[in-house]
Design a protein around this motif. Structure first.
Motif, mmCIF file in Angstrom:
data_model
loop_
_atom_site.group_PDB
_atom_site.id
_atom_site.type_symbol
_atom_site.label_atom_id
_atom_site.label_comp_id
_atom_site.label_asym_id
_atom_site.label_seq_id
_atom_site.Cartn_x
_atom_site.Cartn_y
_atom_site.Cartn_z
ATOM 1 N N VAL A 38 0.325 -3.407 -2.891
ATOM 2 C CA VAL A 38 -0.481 -4.472 -3.852
ATOM 3 C C VAL A 38 0.551 -5.239 -4.396
ATOM 4 O O VAL A 38 1.761 -4.851 -4.995
ATOM 5 C CB VAL A 38 -1.286 -3.525 -4.686
ATOM 6 N N ARG A 65 -0.283 -3.077 -8.957
ATOM 7 C CA ARG A 65 0.428 -3.303 -8.136
ATOM 8 C C ARG A 65 1.558 -2.367 -7.683
ATOM 9 O O ARG A 65 1.925 -1.415 -8.486
ATOM 10 C CB ARG A 65 1.509 -4.702 -8.547
ATOM 11 N N PRO A 77 -3.885 -7.537 -6.101
ATOM 12 C CA PRO A 77 -4.604 -6.909 -6.941
ATOM 13 C C PRO A 77 -6.204 -7.190 -6.900
ATOM 14 O O PRO A 77 -6.671 -8.297 -6.814
ATOM 15 C CB PRO A 77 -3.936 -6.852 -8.342
#
Length: 145
Positions: free
Chosen positions: A136, A115, A49
């Motif tokens: 992510v 994410r 992230p």
């Protein structure tokens, strides 16, 4: 003796100069994802992230980097080369010739905060399978091609 000293110095400089040309795994410090004639390289990339991902058109074809809006994680902002607010606008603009095209050597970047998986595609080459995914995650691994 002077000749040997010269050859040692030239040899060391030559080896140091070649070191940057040998053994890269196809990635570049200038970009994370390259674009060949019909594919993103790598096709899937995992990042933490807050990472900015940079795409560079490494082919002679014009390309776009366009998120599949319906596939974005909840709460994630839409993104596309050309700065469009949604997928429909990006597709319409491409069809009208109004933007989003990355020509050879041009780059586009986006920072991923949330994410999840972010599927994306190249508008003119979508039917040919030019798609990719940014994943992510808190534990990014190596990229896959």
């Amino acid at each position: 003796m002077e000749r040997r000293a010269y050859l040692r110095a030239v040899g060391a400089v030559t080896v140091a100069g070649l070191a940057g040309c040998i053994g890269t795994s196809g990635t570049s410090a200038e970009y994370d994802v390259g674009m060949s004639a019909r594919a993103f390289r790598p096709e899937t990339i995992e990042v933490a992230p807050g990472t900015e991902v940079v795409w560079r058109n490494t082919s002679k074809q014009g390309h776009s980097v366009t998120a599949y809006e319906s596939g974005l994680p909840e709460g994630a902002d839409y993104w596309a080369s050309g700065g469009f607010d949604d997928e429909e606008s990006a597709r319409e603009a491409w069809g009208a010739g109004d933007g989003g095209t990355l020509f050879e050597g041009q780059s586009y970047s986006h920072t991923f905060e949330i994410r999840g998986e972010y599927p994306y595609f190249c508008i003119p080459h979508e039917r040919g399978g030019m798609v990719g995914t940014v994943v992510v995650t808190d534990d990014p691994s190596t990229t896959t091609g």
